[in-house]
Design a protein around this motif. Sequence first.
Motif, PDB file in Angstrom:
ATOM      1  N   THR A 138       0.841  -1.201   0.000  1.00  0.00           N
ATOM      2  CA  THR A 138       0.000   0.000   0.000  1.00  0.00           C
ATOM      3  C   THR A 138       0.882   1.258   0.000  1.00  0.00           C
ATOM      4  N   ASN A 163     -12.519   7.366  -6.088  1.00  0.00           N
ATOM      5  CA  ASN A 163     -11.498   6.739  -5.253  1.00  0.00           C
ATOM      6  C   ASN A 163     -10.646   5.790  -6.101  1.00  0.00           C
ATOM      7  N   SER A 218     -10.196   2.559  -6.075  1.00  0.00           N
ATOM      8  CA  SER A 218     -10.727   1.205  -6.173  1.00  0.00           C
ATOM      9  C   SER A 218     -11.317   0.703  -4.867  1.00  0.00           C
ATOM     10  N   LEU A 219     -12.354  -0.126  -5.035  1.00  0.00           N
ATOM     11  CA  LEU A 219     -13.006  -0.835  -3.947  1.00  0.00           C
ATOM     12  C   LEU A 219     -13.039  -2.321  -4.296  1.00  0.00           C
ATOM     13  N   GLY A 262     -12.811   4.632   1.052  1.00  0.00           N
ATOM     14  CA  GLY A 262     -11.735   4.104   0.228  1.00  0.00           C
ATOM     15  C   GLY A 262     -10.545   5.038   0.146  1.00  0.00           C
ATOM     16  N   ARG A 263      -9.516   4.560  -0.523  1.00  0.00           N
ATOM     17  CA  ARG A 263      -8.294   5.336  -0.668  1.00  0.00           C
ATOM     18  C   ARG A 263      -8.389   6.260  -1.866  1.00  0.00           C
ATOM     19  N   ILE A 269     -12.983  -0.299   5.318  1.00  0.00           N
ATOM     20  CA  ILE A 269     -12.150  -0.569   4.142  1.00  0.00           C
ATOM     21  C   ILE A 269     -10.676  -0.508   4.510  1.00  0.00           C
ATOM     22  N   ALA A 280      -7.829  -2.557  -0.865  1.00  0.00           N
ATOM     23  CA  ALA A 280      -8.506  -2.153  -2.085  1.00  0.00           C
ATOM     24  C   ALA A 280      -8.248  -3.254  -3.120  1.00  0.00           C
TER      25      ALA A 280
END
Length: 963
Positions: A114, A145, A147-148, A298-299, A333, A336
Amino acid sequence: MTQSTLRALEHHDAFLERHIGPNPAEIAHMLQAIGQPSLEAMTEAIVPASIRSTQPLALPAPISEVEALAKIRAIASKNQVFRSFIGQGYYGTHTPNVILRNILENPAWYTAYTPYQAEISQGRMEALINFQTMVTDLTGMAISNASLLDEATAAAEAMTLAKRSAKSTSNRFFVSKHVHPQTLALLHTRADGIGIEVVVGDEADAAGADVFGVLLQYPNTFGQIHDYAALADAVHAKGGLIAVATDLLALTLIKTPGEWGADIVVGNTQRFGVPFGFGGPHAAFLACKDAFKRSMPGRLIGVSIDAQGNPAYRLTLQTREQHIRREKATSNICTAQVLLAVMASMYAVYHGPEGLIRIATRVHRLAAILASALRAKGVTVGTDFFDTLHVVGVDAATLHAKARAARINLRAIDATSVGISLDETTTREDVVALAALFGAVVADIDAADASTPDALPAGLRRESKFMQHPVFNTHHSEHELLRYLRTLADRDLAMDRTMIPLGSCTMKLNATAEMIPVTWPEFANLHPLAPAEQAEGYRELITSLEAMLVECTGYDAVSLQPNSGAQGEYAGLLAIRGYHRARGEGHRNICLIPESAHGTNPASAQMVGMDVVVVACDKDGNVDVADLRAKAEKHSANLAALMVTYPSTHGVFEEAIVEICEIIHAHGGQVYTDGANMNALVGVAKPGKWGSDVSHLNLHKTFCIPHGGGGPGVGPCAVKAHLAPYLPGTLNADALRTEGVGHGPMVSAASFGSASILPISWMYIVMMGAEGLRRATQVALLNANYVAKRLEPHFPTLYKGGTGLVAHECILDLRPIKDSTGISAEDVAKRLIDFGFHAPTLSFPVAGTLMVEPTESESLHELDRFIDAMVQIRNEIRAIEDGRLDREDNPLKHAPHTAMVVTASEWARGYPRELAAFPLPTLKQAKYWPPVARVDNVYGDRNIMCACIPITAYSGAEEPTAG
């Protein structure tokens, strides 16, 4: 040659000799360094006798890579890959070979972590910025974002985002009956714990409903495309928000949801070059209006500047993340789907906007031709579609039988209707074959093409441009994309270059032999809703892996559905909640969590409707048993669970774990053991045997699935028998499930989550065998203790067990250094980049510390290289302490040092260039140069820009601006 000699030679050829980094001589050297006579003696000194396993794992002996690949090849051959036109959110796609080889099969991409350390993650973050830009352009939203997990869980996140963002005070969420079934299932799961009522109905009824939000599918699950502009206006007028689940390929031809009033848009990027994989992993997305950016889940990758004023990527607005918000988090979350998001973004880069339009137009033309042929035969087919035909008034059973005889899968809807979804892989011959199932004939595709009109609604054709940035309009030849991918990979640090010594994250070897089966067509090209008889190979793989995980953990049943560790936590807590409800004790809602816990623990607890009560830790980092007992007694009537990490997040085996479990059980609660640190347990202790009721496992940690830059992950949920009925259920009734297991709510879109990467863990366990798994655990303990011992004179270890040893990770305490010199743990982390190392875990679980986990796959050479770097850094800190280096103008405060800085004409710093660039002589032979200097986090959060950087920014003509 004697039999014993032959066995010795075969044993040496086993995979475990290659997975475990130190050889026997190095192990002996390291044992001597920590004062232990043997691995067994060390294990006894570290692992409490009360939980230590007395019997070896009931698993076969280790085997070679060749043998394991032959075994799994035989399993794969039992899958039957038919031509699937099932759709329902999953579509055939061609993975460009340049992407297959240079991303999915490239350890530079799949072994990265990450991107919390921005300076060494610029390559993958650029790929994710491309992903975000692609999504916002195609959806018409302001921000996306990075991705999820899948479309269904993304829709659930959209529901909760709408709840906290809408003006309406209603607790009701309206869902169109035309969304995908898996999405509806996930919405019910998520809503149950947080007081939301899901109302399912026809879209026409949504306008007058008292709801805080509405979810639509565009195109819908049966393929139809409707104009929802008036509905959006009506919902907005009542204070509600519009969420839309969509298809990115369709959006190249039809109006964006943003153009007709959507507030939040979700979907899946699977059809952008990512195989079916029996359901995953695939990268979903959530895009929304700019007003929601500080609340979106999310990121999020943003653009900031570095210390030299140059553009630089970073994870932005991180205060939204569960790691920081804990029980106040709006989502749990953590993982991802970064690797898959990178693939999808590069699919868009490779094809560009014109290429995507060509692909979409071809798919639509084939669908229109097929629909015309069926109508000519008197078959009723829906209108206003992109790629999916809803065929009604037919004998579905007869059609499915004819289709399967032709090795074709159609979507099963009901007794009188079927679905047919075409895709990028559909051929002219497929259209002829599909028509023939209905007795229709397509004699001349070209003639039919000329006479068949499009089926897109005239008022919803896309007119707006998209993906105009040069990155989407440059790399269309394979050579150009190949070089672009290499350029991005060179900007990153992944495990193919260096140890990633992250505590709690277990960055271990992802062996090539484990990865090979993932891309085999028998695993990659199976639709998740294919009939069970076509998935016999997956049935064998899944049941075999479940059984091996049961043996490793001491539990009784496992669900492989959760597609991240946080989803596994969530599934475990849902099982606990289901168990209490079934016994008439649904009022139990108190979850005890130690203050050292990972941030996902309290976040997951609140998502299932539990109230978090924090338990103190003592001065040695252990759970304060007296405080635990007092709070368990106080909340006895309502105690639902304890969430505890073992070994602890502080890196020690707590002696009181059995007593802790007994206290919770005495008050009617269940014990959830976080499996993040299972790499310290496999083969030496089993949580299911010491009193724990449920654990999630991180297959992307202990069991070797790569982190992929932040995903994919798999987080299986393992439980004792009394919780087994409450494990996640499955979407299709004929799924691979043992009787009495798995009747709880679904937690992921696909019944078996990220099924296509399960071969990785299967291969690991089979190749390591019982002996190898135990040895891996022991060497993980040894490596951590060796690092702690060697660094003790320089950086003291914060927490140790009663024998003075740590578990599989150690926390280095830098707080006294910060007090005396101003040098922070972050400064040390950035300086490590100059040595070519990814930083350990920074300031978790204790602020001002570094948590190191070397894992068993790191060699003595690599451990010593890391230790040498840390000792040199300590020497630089000592130079600050005694005045030889300035407190502000020193290599740590200015780290990392780029090649541009070190080679500049002027050098005005108070330390030599050579110290900046080559603090150790070995770096002159092999040097990683960070692409950017230290990134300015404050600037990035104040100037939010989360799309591709304008080209002018690179020339210095302008800086990134707020967007």
